[in-house]
Design a protein around this motif. Structure first.
Motif, PDB file in Angstrom:
ATOM      1  N   PRO A   1      -4.868   9.534  -8.141  1.00 41.40           N
ATOM      2  CA  PRO A   1      -5.785   8.497  -8.626  1.00 41.40           C
ATOM      3  C   PRO A   1      -5.046   7.162  -8.693  1.00 41.40           C
ATOM      4  O   PRO A   1      -3.817   7.134  -8.773  1.00 41.40           O
ATOM      5  N   ASP A   2      -5.806   6.068  -8.632  1.00 42.54           N
ATOM      6  CA  ASP A   2      -5.217   4.740  -8.583  1.00 42.54           C
ATOM      7  C   ASP A   2      -4.932   4.197  -9.977  1.00 42.54           C
ATOM      8  O   ASP A   2      -5.706   4.414 -10.897  1.00 42.54           O
ATOM      9  N   GLY A   3      -3.816   3.505 -10.120  1.00 40.61           N
ATOM     10  CA  GLY A   3      -3.617   2.722 -11.332  1.00 40.61           C
ATOM     11  C   GLY A   3      -2.340   3.026 -12.092  1.00 40.61           C
ATOM     12  O   GLY A   3      -1.824   4.145 -12.078  1.00 40.61           O
ATOM     13  N   GLU A   4      -1.886   2.000 -12.784  1.00 40.12           N
ATOM     14  CA  GLU A   4      -0.676   2.076 -13.607  1.00 40.12           C
ATOM     15  C   GLU A   4      -0.800   3.154 -14.694  1.00 40.12           C
ATOM     16  O   GLU A   4       0.197   3.761 -15.075  1.00 40.12           O
ATOM     17  N   GLN A   5      -2.037   3.386 -15.168  1.00 40.47           N
ATOM     18  CA  GLN A   5      -2.215   4.383 -16.246  1.00 40.47           C
ATOM     19  C   GLN A   5      -1.857   5.790 -15.782  1.00 40.47           C
ATOM     20  O   GLN A   5      -1.727   6.702 -16.587  1.00 40.47           O
TER      21      GLN A   5
ATOM     22  N   THR B   1       2.821  -1.115   0.315  1.00 39.02           N
ATOM     23  CA  THR B   1       1.597  -1.698   0.875  1.00 39.02           C
ATOM     24  C   THR B   1       1.056  -2.869   0.052  1.00 39.02           C
ATOM     25  O   THR B   1      -0.018  -3.374   0.349  1.00 39.02           O
ATOM     26  N   THR B   2       1.765  -3.248  -1.009  1.00 37.83           N
ATOM     27  CA  THR B   2       1.391  -4.492  -1.703  1.00 37.83           C
ATOM     28  C   THR B   2       2.513  -5.491  -1.464  1.00 37.83           C
ATOM     29  O   THR B   2       3.652  -5.103  -1.175  1.00 37.83           O
ATOM     30  N   LEU B   3       2.187  -6.779  -1.627  1.00 35.15           N
ATOM     31  CA  LEU B   3       3.227  -7.794  -1.449  1.00 35.15           C
ATOM     32  C   LEU B   3       4.311  -7.618  -2.501  1.00 35.15           C
ATOM     33  O   LEU B   3       5.504  -7.713  -2.214  1.00 35.15           O
TER      34      LEU B   3
ATOM     35  N   ASN C   1      -3.382  -7.321   4.448  1.00 37.80           N
ATOM     36  CA  ASN C   1      -4.699  -7.913   4.720  1.00 37.80           C
ATOM     37  C   ASN C   1      -5.813  -7.294   3.898  1.00 37.80           C
ATOM     38  O   ASN C   1      -6.859  -7.916   3.695  1.00 37.80           O
ATOM     39  N   THR C   2      -5.615  -6.071   3.421  1.00 38.92           N
ATOM     40  CA  THR C   2      -6.682  -5.439   2.629  1.00 38.92           C
ATOM     41  C   THR C   2      -6.469  -5.622   1.121  1.00 38.92           C
ATOM     42  O   THR C   2      -7.281  -5.151   0.323  1.00 38.92           O
ATOM     43  N   LEU C   3      -5.395  -6.306   0.745  1.00 39.78           N
ATOM     44  CA  LEU C   3      -5.147  -6.548  -0.685  1.00 39.78           C
ATOM     45  C   LEU C   3      -6.105  -7.612  -1.194  1.00 39.78           C
ATOM     46  O   LEU C   3      -6.386  -8.580  -0.487  1.00 39.78           O
TER      47      LEU C   3
HETATM   48  N1  NAD Z   1      11.074  -0.104  -8.946  1.00 37.12           N
HETATM   49  C1  NAD Z   1      11.165  -1.404  -9.055  1.00 37.12           C
HETATM   50  O1  NAD Z   1      12.203  -2.029  -8.828  1.00 37.12           O
HETATM   51  C2  NAD Z   1       9.936  -2.160  -9.455  1.00 37.12           C
HETATM   52  C3  NAD Z   1       9.922  -3.559  -9.387  1.00 37.12           C
HETATM   53  C4  NAD Z   1       8.757  -4.219  -9.708  1.00 37.12           C
HETATM   54  C5  NAD Z   1       7.634  -3.500 -10.111  1.00 37.12           C
HETATM   55  N2  NAD Z   1       7.683  -2.143 -10.182  1.00 37.12           N
HETATM   56  C6  NAD Z   1       6.523  -1.366 -10.582  1.00 37.12           C
HETATM   57  O2  NAD Z   1       5.525  -1.554  -9.593  1.00 37.12           O
HETATM   58  C7  NAD Z   1       4.237  -1.421 -10.196  1.00 37.12           C
HETATM   59  C8  NAD Z   1       3.388  -2.579  -9.752  1.00 37.12           C
HETATM   60  O3  NAD Z   1       3.279  -2.533  -8.349  1.00 37.12           O
HETATM   61  P1  NAD Z   1       2.035  -3.156  -7.586  1.00 37.12           P
HETATM   62  O4  NAD Z   1       1.827  -4.532  -8.050  1.00 37.12           O
HETATM   63  O5  NAD Z   1       2.235  -2.881  -6.154  1.00 37.12           O
HETATM   64  O6  NAD Z   1       0.809  -2.322  -8.208  1.00 37.12           O
HETATM   65  P2  NAD Z   1      -0.043  -1.084  -7.650  1.00 37.12           P
HETATM   66  O7  NAD Z   1       0.803  -0.099  -6.994  1.00 37.12           O
HETATM   67  O8  NAD Z   1      -0.868  -0.638  -8.805  1.00 37.12           O
HETATM   68  O9  NAD Z   1      -0.980  -1.776  -6.566  1.00 37.12           O
HETATM   69  C9  NAD Z   1      -1.922  -2.742  -6.986  1.00 37.12           C
HETATM   70  C10 NAD Z   1      -3.340  -2.345  -6.533  1.00 37.12           C
HETATM   71  O10 NAD Z   1      -3.454  -2.547  -5.126  1.00 37.12           O
HETATM   72  C11 NAD Z   1      -3.896  -1.346  -4.497  1.00 37.12           C
HETATM   73  N3  NAD Z   1      -3.330  -1.377  -3.157  1.00 37.12           N
HETATM   74  C12 NAD Z   1      -2.074  -1.081  -2.786  1.00 37.12           C
HETATM   75  N4  NAD Z   1      -1.893  -1.367  -1.492  1.00 37.12           N
HETATM   76  C13 NAD Z   1      -3.074  -1.833  -1.023  1.00 37.12           C
HETATM   77  C14 NAD Z   1      -3.504  -2.312   0.230  1.00 37.12           C
HETATM   78  N5  NAD Z   1      -2.675  -2.402   1.270  1.00 37.12           N
HETATM   79  N6  NAD Z   1      -4.786  -2.701   0.364  1.00 37.12           N
HETATM   80  C15 NAD Z   1      -5.633  -2.653  -0.704  1.00 37.12           C
HETATM   81  N7  NAD Z   1      -5.271  -2.229  -1.930  1.00 37.12           N
HETATM   82  C16 NAD Z   1      -3.998  -1.831  -2.082  1.00 37.12           C
HETATM   83  C17 NAD Z   1      -3.400  -0.266  -5.388  1.00 37.12           C
HETATM   84  O11 NAD Z   1      -4.088   0.929  -5.187  1.00 37.12           O
HETATM   85  C18 NAD Z   1      -3.656  -0.888  -6.768  1.00 37.12           C
HETATM   86  O12 NAD Z   1      -5.012  -0.770  -7.113  1.00 37.12           O
HETATM   87  C19 NAD Z   1       4.462  -1.356 -11.682  1.00 37.12           C
HETATM   88  O13 NAD Z   1       4.325  -0.030 -12.113  1.00 37.12           O
HETATM   89  C20 NAD Z   1       5.896  -1.824 -11.861  1.00 37.12           C
HETATM   90  O14 NAD Z   1       6.522  -1.256 -12.980  1.00 37.12           O
HETATM   91  C21 NAD Z   1       8.808  -1.465  -9.856  1.00 37.12           C
END
Ligand code: NAD
Ligand code: ZN
Length: 360
Positions: A68-72, A127-129, A169-171
């Motif tokens: 499931p999606d999300g930090e929780q 897959t996120t920036l 691009n999908t973010l």
């Molecule tokens: N390990 C480390 O060094 C480090 C550093 C910074 C943050 N973090 C951790 O990373 C987490 C935050 O990461 P985040 O910002 O990537 O959050 P995330 O993983 O929750 O992603 C953000 C949202 O974007 C969605 N998503 C992801 N890729 C997508 C895509 N390509 N297209 C559309 N939607 C997409 C996800 O499903 C989610 O809903 C936190 O838990 C934080 O503690 C870890």
């Protein structure tokens, strides 16, 4: 495609940055070498990218788990679920976990990889920036505890990071912007020339023009790699990466992680840190103004939300676990591109900075 080597005491690995890398069979062959793969992703990312990944792999993975999606869900319960599925899939020390997703998936799958059979390989596919420029590089893995974020974790470097910029691009706008805040951070703390470049390319970056995104991710990963190589376990200089983060963590705590994304809180926090630096006579107001202009130009918030009591921020900062031995450590600026670890900052000065108006 760009490749950047990360060198740490516990091993080196490449970070690949480019377009359509998830579909690069060559890359997967190079890093899997016919070993079984176990994919961990989530219900938002998998519908977009899992097929591309499966097609690029040689043969079937030994298992896949769509969370499931999300930090929780970054919990010991989900960590346990990943371990259970690895056991069911008969994963061995040879198995490679592929973490396909943002920082949450990277942290969860990375922590599972660090603990399963005392540690198996993981390939990060951020897959996120935010995950491409920060979370996937450096080997920190963790899950949350009720008492706090990332309280349970390990250092476990990946064997490769495959950052496919097309996935961005999908973010959605806010998630993309939140990643940009961490990009700006690297310029602010250690690279004035990169900060200038960001100033000049803010529009292109905002519109996700691939070449601009590629350059921004490349420079960011180079900075993260350099800092991590010098200080893998955060004994010293790695702390510079926490620029803006003491304020950000306080804001996130007060708003219960509901109203601000991490990068948005970091954006506000960096401006607060620059203001404090200016007020302590460490830097001129030009640095603060430039930071405000760049961040707001990228669509990020720079002001502390009006409804938040400034005193609550100071109280939350006092409880931040990163303030070692009650010494108030903060990352402050001497100027754009020049951050340092400041100690013994007086609480009264922080309060004054938080209450001060923005540089006009
Ligand atoms: N390990 C480390 O060094 C480090 C550093 C910074 C943050 N973090 C951790 O990373 C987490 C935050 O990461 P985040 O910002 O990537 O959050 P995330 O993983 O929750 O992603 C953000 C949202 O974007 C969605 N998503 C992801 N890729 C997508 C895509 N390509 N297209 C559309 N939607 C997409 C996800 O499903 C989610 O809903 C936190 O838990 C934080 O503690 C870890
Ligand atoms: Zn951060």
């Amino acid at each position: 495609m760009i490749s950047i080597d990360v060198n740490t005491a516990s091993g080196g690995y490449p970070v690949y940055i480019g377009e359509n890398l998830i579909s690069s069979t060559v890359l997967w062959q190079r890093h899997l070498q016919r070993r079984p793969a176990f994919i961990v992703s989530n219900e938002v990312v998998a519908p977009h990218y899992l097929q591309h990944l499966l097609q690029a792999l040689d043969g079937e993975p030994c298992g896949q788990l769509i969370l499931p999606d999300g930090e929780q869900h970054k919990t010991t319960g989900i960590w346990r679920l990943i371990i259970d599925r690895l056991v069911q899939a008969n994963a061995t020390r040879d198995t490679v976990i592929i973490a396909l997703g943002g920082g949450v998936i990277g942290d969860l799958a990375g922590f599972a990889a660090s603990t399963y059979m005392r540690g198996i390989d993981v390939i990060q596919v951020p897959t996120t920036l935010l995950a491409q420029v920060d979370a996937s590089v450096g080997g920190k893995t963790a899950v949350n505890h009720q008492a706090g974020k990332n309280l349970i974790g390990a250092f476990h470097q990946p064997t490769a990071v495959i950052a496919d910029i097309n996935t961005l691009n999908t973010l959605n706008e806010r998630e993309y912007g939140a990643g940009l805040a961490e990009v700006v951070k690297y310029g602010a703390i250690r690279d004035a020339a990169f900060f200038d470049w960001l100033d000049n390319n803010a529009k292109l970056l905002g519109s996700r023009i691939p070449d601009a995104v590629l350059q921004a991710v490349k420079a960011s990963v180079e900075h993260k790699a350099a800092v991590v190589a010098a200080d893998e376990k955060e004994k010293g200089q790695r702390a510079l990466l926490n620029f803006g983060h003491s304020f950000a963590h306080a804001l996130e705590t007060i708003t219960r992680y509901q109203s601000l994304l991490h990068g948005e809180a970091v954006s506000i926090g960096m401006v607060a840190a620059a203001r404090l630096s200016r007020q302590l006579g460490l830097c001129d107001q030009h640095a603060e103004k430039r930071l405000i202009r760049l961040l707001s130009g990228l669509g990020l918030p720079v002001a502390i939300p009006a409804e938040i009591d400034r005193q609550d921020i100071v109280s939350a900062m006092r409880l931040d676990k990163k303030n070692l031995d009650q010494v108030r450590r903060l990352i402050l600026l001497r100027g754009i591109g020049d951050a340092f670890i400041a100690e013994n900052i007086r609480e009264a000065d922080i309060t004054t900075a938080l209450k001060a108006p923005e540089a006009a």
